[in-house]
Scaffold this motif. Structure first.
Motif, PDB file in Angstrom:
ATOM      1  N   VAL A   1       0.845  -1.199   0.000  1.00 30.69           N
ATOM      2  CA  VAL A   1       0.000   0.000   0.000  1.00 30.69           C
ATOM      3  C   VAL A   1       0.877   1.245   0.000  1.00 30.69           C
ATOM      4  N   PHE A   2       2.032   1.162   0.650  1.00 30.04           N
ATOM      5  CA  PHE A   2       2.956   2.302   0.689  1.00 30.04           C
ATOM      6  C   PHE A   2       3.388   2.709  -0.719  1.00 30.04           C
ATOM      7  N   LEU A   3       3.675   1.732  -1.581  1.00 30.18           N
ATOM      8  CA  LEU A   3       4.093   2.045  -2.952  1.00 30.18           C
ATOM      9  C   LEU A   3       2.931   2.618  -3.761  1.00 30.18           C
ATOM     10  N   ALA A   4       1.727   2.155  -3.471  1.00 29.38           N
ATOM     11  CA  ALA A   4       0.552   2.739  -4.120  1.00 29.38           C
ATOM     12  C   ALA A   4       0.392   4.204  -3.708  1.00 29.38           C
ATOM     13  N   GLU A   5       0.626   4.479  -2.428  1.00 32.26           N
ATOM     14  CA  GLU A   5       0.558   5.857  -1.931  1.00 32.26           C
ATOM     15  C   GLU A   5       1.640   6.721  -2.567  1.00 32.26           C
ATOM     16  N   THR A   6       2.845   6.162  -2.702  1.00 36.32           N
ATOM     17  CA  THR A   6       3.945   6.893  -3.336  1.00 36.32           C
ATOM     18  C   THR A   6       3.605   7.253  -4.777  1.00 36.32           C
ATOM     19  N   TYR A   7       2.988   6.321  -5.474  1.00 39.86           N
ATOM     20  CA  TYR A   7       2.575   6.557  -6.869  1.00 39.86           C
ATOM     21  C   TYR A   7       1.584   7.719  -6.940  1.00 39.86           C
ATOM     22  N   LEU A   8       0.607   7.751  -6.041  1.00 41.79           N
ATOM     23  CA  LEU A   8      -0.389   8.816  -6.041  1.00 41.79           C
ATOM     24  C   LEU A   8       0.222  10.163  -5.664  1.00 41.79           C
ATOM     25  N   ASN A   9       1.212  10.126  -4.779  1.00 40.89           N
ATOM     26  CA  ASN A   9       1.829  11.372  -4.307  1.00 40.89           C
ATOM     27  C   ASN A   9       2.795  11.990  -5.317  1.00 40.89           C
ATOM     28  N   ARG A  10       3.047  11.293  -6.410  1.00 39.57           N
ATOM     29  CA  ARG A  10       3.916  11.864  -7.440  1.00 39.57           C
ATOM     30  C   ARG A  10       3.326  13.138  -8.039  1.00 39.57           C
ATOM     31  N   GLY A  11       2.010  13.217  -8.038  1.00 44.18           N
ATOM     32  CA  GLY A  11       1.370  14.395  -8.625  1.00 44.18           C
ATOM     33  C   GLY A  11       1.566  14.456 -10.126  1.00 44.18           C
ATOM     34  N   THR A  12       1.403  13.315 -10.794  1.00 43.49           N
ATOM     35  CA  THR A  12       1.644  13.229 -12.235  1.00 43.49           C
ATOM     36  C   THR A  12       0.867  14.270 -13.026  1.00 43.49           C
ATOM     37  N   PHE A  13      -0.353  14.558 -12.595  1.00 41.10           N
ATOM     38  CA  PHE A  13      -1.214  15.468 -13.351  1.00 41.10           C
ATOM     39  C   PHE A  13      -1.435  16.802 -12.628  1.00 41.10           C
ATOM     40  N   ASP A  14      -0.546  17.138 -11.698  1.00 41.31           N
ATOM     41  CA  ASP A  14      -0.722  18.377 -10.931  1.00 41.31           C
ATOM     42  C   ASP A  14      -0.732  19.628 -11.811  1.00 41.31           C
ATOM     43  N   TYR A  15      -0.023  19.569 -12.929  1.00 43.72           N
ATOM     44  CA  TYR A  15       0.066  20.755 -13.784  1.00 43.72           C
ATOM     45  C   TYR A  15      -0.559  20.525 -15.158  1.00 43.72           C
ATOM     46  N   ALA A  16      -1.409  19.491 -15.244  1.00 44.84           N
ATOM     47  CA  ALA A  16      -2.102  19.238 -16.506  1.00 44.84           C
ATOM     48  C   ALA A  16      -3.076  20.376 -16.800  1.00 44.84           C
ATOM     49  N   GLU A  17      -3.231  20.682 -18.075  1.00 42.57           N
ATOM     50  CA  GLU A  17      -4.074  21.813 -18.471  1.00 42.57           C
ATOM     51  C   GLU A  17      -5.551  21.513 -18.243  1.00 42.57           C
ATOM     52  N   GLY A  18      -6.272  22.490 -17.699  1.00 40.92           N
ATOM     53  CA  GLY A  18      -7.714  22.397 -17.597  1.00 40.92           C
ATOM     54  C   GLY A  18      -8.249  21.694 -16.372  1.00 40.92           C
ATOM     55  N   LEU A  19      -7.391  21.348 -15.404  1.00 41.27           N
ATOM     56  CA  LEU A  19      -7.867  20.613 -14.232  1.00 41.27           C
ATOM     57  C   LEU A  19      -8.297  21.541 -13.102  1.00 41.27           C
ATOM     58  N   ALA A  20      -7.655  22.673 -12.966  1.00 42.57           N
ATOM     59  CA  ALA A  20      -7.897  23.565 -11.824  1.00 42.57           C
ATOM     60  C   ALA A  20      -9.113  24.458 -12.053  1.00 42.57           C
ATOM     61  N   CYS A  21      -9.590  25.077 -10.967  1.00 44.23           N
ATOM     62  CA  CYS A  21     -10.693  26.037 -11.067  1.00 44.23           C
ATOM     63  C   CYS A  21     -10.156  27.369 -11.598  1.00 44.23           C
ATOM     64  N   GLU A  22     -11.062  28.270 -11.942  1.00 44.35           N
ATOM     65  CA  GLU A  22     -10.668  29.552 -12.533  1.00 44.35           C
ATOM     66  C   GLU A  22      -9.796  30.369 -11.587  1.00 44.35           C
ATOM     67  N   TYR A  23     -10.138  30.342 -10.297  1.00 43.33           N
ATOM     68  CA  TYR A  23      -9.381  31.137  -9.340  1.00 43.33           C
ATOM     69  C   TYR A  23      -7.913  30.702  -9.298  1.00 43.33           C
ATOM     70  N   HIS A  24      -7.676  29.400  -9.180  1.00 39.09           N
ATOM     71  CA  HIS A  24      -6.298  28.908  -9.067  1.00 39.09           C
ATOM     72  C   HIS A  24      -5.552  28.953 -10.395  1.00 39.09           C
ATOM     73  N   GLU A  25      -6.287  28.912 -11.508  1.00 39.15           N
ATOM     74  CA  GLU A  25      -5.652  29.140 -12.808  1.00 39.15           C
ATOM     75  C   GLU A  25      -5.097  30.558 -12.857  1.00 39.15           C
ATOM     76  N   ALA A  26      -5.913  31.526 -12.423  1.00 34.65           N
ATOM     77  CA  ALA A  26      -5.494  32.929 -12.454  1.00 34.65           C
ATOM     78  C   ALA A  26      -4.354  33.202 -11.481  1.00 34.65           C
ATOM     79  N   LYS A  27      -4.350  32.500 -10.339  1.00 33.77           N
ATOM     80  CA  LYS A  27      -3.332  32.705  -9.309  1.00 33.77           C
ATOM     81  C   LYS A  27      -2.076  31.867  -9.551  1.00 33.77           C
ATOM     82  N   ASP A  28      -2.097  31.026 -10.592  1.00 35.90           N
ATOM     83  CA  ASP A  28      -0.983  30.126 -10.886  1.00 35.90           C
ATOM     84  C   ASP A  28      -0.695  29.198  -9.701  1.00 35.90           C
TER      85      ASP A  28
END
Length: 405
Positions: free
Chosen positions: A276-303
């Motif tokens: 389970v620890f390795l599964a957690e590590t995989y999720l914590n990588r944040g693979t899609f943290d900066y993918a386009e179109g995922l965030a709300c308008e406020y956080h898009e504007a605030k970068d």
């Protein structure tokens, strides 16, 4: 602190015993779903004996003091009791997650099984009168997804808060600056109260005409935040039967889900997680943290897209689908199983027989190349993920929401 025992709790134990006498054994976790419909149909007179039971017990679980206290004046017996309760809660959670996956396999709907993800950003971490940690919520996002259908319904909202706990302004300012960058109370940009947001979230996952909701999953280190915010809202309810809202480990879900899809894999694409620890590590990588179109308008504007609650839940869903989907031969579709692909364009190539340029020719070629790229990236031809979660005010209620008020 000892938890209060409600009249419904004693009724639930009685129903459990009657079922056991008939040879039907149910765990305490299963009982709210069974007992709630019966409790709702009872009159005040029928409920009175159970109210008297709660009154005789003093409304609290019994605790036995050892007489030995910590330097903070807390009895060691209470600490031991809390530790045992936490260990039992974690054990039940793990068993519940395994059972959810097992049931989906037996029903042959693992690929279409819907899961709910929740993330809550907060202004600050403080302590209530009893010394328990509490969190003043700032933002909430909840999402439904499945391996086959990908991203489904979603809800996102920013919260309003009249004021911060006394003495926590600096901590809140530092936390906001380091993470979501939302304005502090009383100048919050959101208009939704945390109570309304949690009630809507409960309705969102309550797909049946019952008071037992589908479990909510969140990343492991975020579980205390989600549980604290939800429990604070639910504890303020005075009417209706108790709501069994389970908050489970997302890494535990991924671990068992990946094992299940790998066992049914049509080809050996990727091995399951060893722990389970390795599964957690995989999720914590944040693979899609900066993918386009995922965030709300406020956080898009605030970068601050990587700290947006909407980014978190969508990123977790995409990560799980990316890990488990290919095992079952699921074709990943942009915007559904993965973020919309960034606009691709052919790289500019120079033929071998055009290797020699004068300075003037080179400058001209560079100018034309820049113009070509600019045309490719113009707003009229670019594609981005413009789909957004509905705001809370736009969220349409369905039927079967249960007695929540």
């Amino acid at each position: 602190m000892p938890k209060k025992l409600q009249p419904f709790y004693f009724f639930m134990l009685e129903v459990q015993k009657k079922n056991a006498d008939l040879g039907k054994k149910y765990s305490l976790r299963e009982m709210p779903e069974i007992a709630s419909p019966l409790w709702e149909g009872m009159t005040k007179e029928e409920k009175k004996p159970y109210e008297e039971m709660a009154s005789r017990e003093g409304g609290q679980e019994k605790s036995f003091s050892t007489g030995i206290k910590t330097s903070h004046g807390v009895d060691y017996s209470e600490i031991e009791k809390e530790q045992k309760a936490a260990a039992m809660e974690e054990k039940l959670m793990k068993e519940d997650v395994k059972q959810i996956i097992k049931n989906a396999i037996l029903a042959q709907n693992l690929t279409k099984k819907n899961f709910f993800l929740l993330h809550i950003n907060y202004f600050c971490e403080s302590k209530d009168a009893s010394g328990e940690l509490r969190y003043d919520a700032a933002e909430l996002a909840i999402l439904e997804f499945s391996l086959q259908n990908g991203i489904g319904r979603g809800m996102h909202t920013l919260m309003c808060l009249p004021e911060l706990p006394y003495g926590y302004y600096f901590e809140a300012k530092r936390h906001s600056s380091d993470t979501h960058d939302l304005p502090l109370p009383p100048d919050t940009v959101g208009k939704t109260t945390i109570r309304d947001a949690i009630i809507e979230a409960i309705k969102f996952v309550n797909c049946n005409d019952e008071d037992v909701c589908s479990p909510i999953f969140t990343i492991d280190n975020h579980i205390p935040v989600v549980r604290s915010v939800i429990n604070e809202v639910l504890s303020s309810r005075t009417l209706g039967p108790p709501i069994d809202l389970r908050v489970h480990s997302l890494s535990e879900l991924l671990f068992h889900l990946k094992n299940a899809t790998h066992d049914q894999a049509i080809s050996d694409i990727a091995p399951p997680f060893a722990s389970v620890f390795l599964a957690e590590t995989y999720l914590n990588r944040g693979t899609f943290d900066y993918a386009e179109g995922l965030a709300c308008e406020y956080h898009e504007a605030k970068d601050r897209v990587s700290h947006c609650s909407q980014t978190k839940v969508r990123g977790w869903a995409y990560s799980i689908i990316k890990s488990c989907g290919p095992d079952l031969g699921i074709e990943l579709i942009s915007g559904k199983h993965e973020p919309l692909a960034a606009l691709a364009f052919e790289s500019l190539k120079i033929a071998d027989d055009e290797s020699f340029f004068t300075a003037a020719d080179l400058e001209s070629t560079i100018t034309e190349s820049h113009a070509s790229i600019s045309n490719l990236l113009s707003p009229s031809t670019s594609k981005s993920n413009t789909s957004a979660f509905p705001r809370l005010s736009e969220f349409k209620r369905g039927k079967g929401r249960g007695n929540l008020l």
